[in-house]
Design a protein around this motif. Structure first.
Motif, short mmCIF file in Angstrom:
data_model
loop_
_atom_site.label_atom_id
_atom_site.label_comp_id
_atom_site.label_asym_id
_atom_site.label_seq_id
_atom_site.Cartn_x
_atom_site.Cartn_y
_atom_site.Cartn_z
N GLU A 157 5.46 26.47 9.59
CA GLU A 157 4.25 27.27 9.83
C GLU A 157 3.23 26.55 10.71
OE1 GLU A 157 3.85 30.32 8.74
OE2 GLU A 157 5.62 30.47 7.45
N GLY A 158 3.47 25.26 10.96
CA GLY A 158 2.54 24.50 11.79
C GLY A 158 1.21 24.22 11.14
N TRP A 159 1.19 24.10 9.79
CA TRP A 159 -0.06 23.84 9.08
C TRP A 159 -0.68 22.53 9.53
CZ3 TRP A 159 1.79 24.95 3.37
CH2 TRP A 159 2.03 26.33 3.24
N LYS A 160 -1.98 22.55 9.79
CA LYS A 160 -2.69 21.31 10.05
C LYS A 160 -2.72 20.47 8.76
CE LYS A 160 -5.92 23.32 13.39
NZ LYS A 160 -7.36 23.59 13.66
N THR A 161 -2.60 19.16 8.90
CA THR A 161 -2.63 18.34 7.69
C THR A 161 -2.99 16.90 7.98
OG1 THR A 161 -1.37 17.74 5.69
CG2 THR A 161 -0.19 17.66 7.77
N TRP A 162 -3.71 16.31 7.06
CA TRP A 162 -3.79 14.87 6.90
C TRP A 162 -3.17 14.62 5.53
CZ3 TRP A 162 -7.75 10.53 7.63
CH2 TRP A 162 -7.85 10.18 8.97
N LEU A 163 -1.89 14.28 5.51
CA LEU A 163 -1.15 14.13 4.25
C LEU A 163 -1.28 12.68 3.78
CD1 LEU A 163 0.59 15.40 2.10
CD2 LEU A 163 2.61 14.90 3.50
N VAL A 164 -2.05 12.50 2.70
CA VAL A 164 -2.47 11.17 2.26
C VAL A 164 -1.60 10.68 1.11
CG1 VAL A 164 -4.39 9.79 1.41
CG2 VAL A 164 -4.83 11.75 2.93
N SER A 165 -1.09 9.48 1.26
CA SER A 165 -0.30 8.84 0.21
C SER A 165 -0.88 7.47 -0.11
CB SER A 165 1.16 8.68 0.65
OG SER A 165 1.89 7.93 -0.30
N PHE A 166 -1.23 7.25 -1.38
CA PHE A 166 -1.56 5.90 -1.84
C PHE A 166 -0.23 5.22 -2.17
CE2 PHE A 166 -5.47 8.31 -2.94
CZ PHE A 166 -6.35 7.60 -2.14
N SER A 167 0.30 4.50 -1.21
CA SER A 167 1.71 4.10 -1.23
C SER A 167 2.07 3.12 -2.33
CB SER A 167 2.09 3.51 0.14
OG SER A 167 1.89 4.46 1.16
N GLU A 168 1.07 2.52 -2.97
CA GLU A 168 1.38 1.62 -4.08
C GLU A 168 1.77 2.38 -5.34
OE1 GLU A 168 -1.82 -1.89 -3.13
OE2 GLU A 168 -2.43 0.22 -3.16
N GLY A 169 1.48 3.68 -5.36
CA GLY A 169 1.86 4.50 -6.50
C GLY A 169 0.96 4.39 -7.70
N SER A 170 -0.02 3.49 -7.64
CA SER A 170 -0.92 3.28 -8.77
C SER A 170 -2.13 2.51 -8.29
CB SER A 170 -0.21 2.51 -9.89
OG SER A 170 -1.05 2.30 -10.99
N ARG A 171 -3.23 2.62 -9.03
CA ARG A 171 -4.40 1.82 -8.70
C ARG A 171 -4.14 0.34 -8.97
NH1 ARG A 171 -9.30 5.45 -11.41
NH2 ARG A 171 -8.70 7.42 -10.43
N PHE A 172 -4.76 -0.50 -8.15
CA PHE A 172 -4.64 -1.94 -8.33
C PHE A 172 -5.36 -2.37 -9.61
CE2 PHE A 172 -6.05 -6.27 -8.00
CZ PHE A 172 -5.01 -6.94 -7.40
N THR A 173 -4.68 -3.16 -10.43
CA THR A 173 -5.30 -3.85 -11.56
C THR A 173 -4.71 -5.26 -11.61
OG1 THR A 173 -3.61 -3.25 -13.20
CG2 THR A 173 -5.45 -1.69 -12.87
N PRO A 174 -5.39 -6.22 -12.21
CA PRO A 174 -4.81 -7.57 -12.33
C PRO A 174 -3.46 -7.57 -13.03
CG PRO A 174 -7.15 -7.62 -12.85
CD PRO A 174 -6.78 -6.17 -12.72
N GLU A 175 -3.29 -6.73 -14.05
CA GLU A 175 -2.03 -6.67 -14.77
C GLU A 175 -0.90 -6.15 -13.87
OE1 GLU A 175 -4.87 -5.27 -15.80
OE2 GLU A 175 -5.43 -6.75 -17.34
N LYS A 176 -1.19 -5.08 -13.11
CA LYS A 176 -0.17 -4.53 -12.22
C LYS A 176 0.12 -5.49 -11.07
CE LYS A 176 -1.26 0.24 -13.42
NZ LYS A 176 -1.94 1.49 -13.00
N TYR A 177 -0.88 -6.26 -10.67
CA TYR A 177 -0.65 -7.26 -9.62
C TYR A 177 0.33 -8.32 -10.09
CZ TYR A 177 -1.65 -10.88 -6.14
OH TYR A 177 -1.55 -11.84 -5.15
N LEU A 178 0.21 -8.75 -11.34
CA LEU A 178 1.16 -9.73 -11.88
C LEU A 178 2.56 -9.14 -11.94
CD1 LEU A 178 -0.97 -11.33 -14.77
CD2 LEU A 178 -0.39 -12.35 -12.55
N GLN A 179 2.67 -7.87 -12.33
CA GLN A 179 3.97 -7.21 -12.36
C GLN A 179 4.57 -7.12 -10.96
OE1 GLN A 179 3.30 -3.41 -14.25
NE2 GLN A 179 2.54 -4.33 -16.14
N SER A 180 3.71 -6.82 -9.99
CA SER A 180 4.17 -6.73 -8.60
C SER A 180 4.65 -8.09 -8.10
CB SER A 180 3.03 -6.21 -7.71
OG SER A 180 3.44 -6.13 -6.36
N ARG A 181 3.91 -9.14 -8.42
CA ARG A 181 4.31 -10.49 -8.01
C ARG A 181 5.66 -10.85 -8.59
NH1 ARG A 181 -0.10 -15.02 -8.92
NH2 ARG A 181 1.69 -16.21 -8.16
N LEU A 182 5.87 -10.53 -9.87
CA LEU A 182 7.15 -10.83 -10.51
C LEU A 182 8.28 -10.07 -9.84
CD1 LEU A 182 8.79 -12.14 -12.79
CD2 LEU A 182 8.17 -10.19 -14.25
#
Length: 327
Positions: A157-182
């Protein structure tokens, strides 16, 4: 110096501001939920345009006005300037609810504020479905069908879009950062500073589908940075963005002293790799560069604050002036 938003306990003020917003959002959600059922009478392109107009007017601009005009949040920018009315895929790091305001401010620079569509959790589906927003569950079989539904309107249909993705899938937290590092250590991946390692599957599917749409010209990479007092990547809560005044005014001006900054990079979509492995590597590299940029921004803001304190001690004698000191 710590962030002192508790100096501004304004529950009544916040209630007075949020009540009309909630009413307008409820009206918008009801309308957006019902509009798709009008497909029997109206063309889908017109329905999409009406959805964009309603979302942009009753939801996006309303709450953005509270944040910037009423509560004096100053959002600054660096990097590339978004091209006017250009449809694009948008990727960003995810810090807090207030990320929405920063992304919308960037979209407004491209005159695409009413056309932003966000990947959202399936549990938030009511109203979002009508806006053409993809609602995801992280169950790939189901999500793949959902993405194809959303992509169909953009491609066919040619819809105009700014399709936004927060590519980390979750907000940053210190706990999730440690999980990501591991996880990165176990999988021999680089761990970006101040970030979570990005999820690549949705990004790959998005690029592979939307690069077929002739009007989707680019991928915009947004890096969102915050500071309050000496706390880097300290963002306000949702309630604070509505209830607390003078968000970006300095302490000397009687404000909180928040910094809100968006670094924009534009990549022509035809320059991205064609295969899935190449796209995954491309996204990984963007996140590594984001981490480096965030550390440079932290150091820059710290040096500006030192100069400001020195200026206060010595009364401005011999001061080094940073022309971009608020950013």
């Amino acid at each position: 110096m710590t962030c002192l938003t508790n100096l501004f306990p304004h529950p009544l003020r916040g209630l007075l501001l949020v009540t009309p917003f909630l009413l307008s959002t409820g009206l918008a959600n009801l309308t957006l939920f019902l509009l798709p059922f009008a497909k029997l009478l109206l063309p889908s392109s017109l329905i999409h345009t009406l959805c964009s107009l309603i979302a942009g007017t009753l939801v996006y601009r309303f709450i953005q006005h509270i944040f910037t005009a009423i509560n004096s949040a100053e959002i600054t920018f660096s990097g590339d300037t978004p091209l006017p009315k250009e449809s694009a895929i948008v990727i960003s790091n995810h810090v807090a609810w207030s990320d929405f305001y920063l992304v919308q401010a960037a979209a407004d620079k491209a005159n695409m504020g009413s056309h932003t569509r966000y990947f959202a959790k399936a549990g938030l589906k009511w109203g979002l479905w009508g806006m053409g927003m993809p609602t995801v569950t992280r169950e790939w079989t189901r999500d793949k069908r959902e993405l194809e539904r959303v992509f169909r309107g953009v491609k066919e249909e040619g819809w105009k879009t700014w399709l936004v993705s927060f590519s980390e899938g979750s907000r940053f937290t210190p706990e999730k950062y440690l999980q990501s590092r591991l996880w990165c250590r176990q999988n021999s991946k680089p761990q970006p500073e101040y970030l979570l390692y990005p999820r690549t599957r949705g990004f790959i599917a998005t690029v592979q589908h939307l690069r077929k749409a002739p009007h989707v010209k680019a991928v915009y990479d947004l890096t969102l940075a915050y500071q309050c007092g000496e706390e880097f990547q300290k963002a306000p809560t949702m309630w604070e963005t509505i209830a607390v005044p003078k968000l970006s005014l300095t302490r000397e001006q009687g404000g909180v002293g928040y910094r809100f900054h968006v670094h924009v990079r534009r990549f022509p979509i035809e320059e991205l790799p064609g295969d899935a492995a190449g796209l995954a590597k491309w996204l990984e590299q963007r996140w590594v560069e984001k981490g480096r940029w965030l550390e440079a921004r932290r150091l820059r803001w710290a040096s500006v604050d030192v100069l400001r304190k020195t200026d206060g001690i010595f009364g401005g004698m011999g001061r080094v002036v940073d022309a971009d000191s608020r950013t």
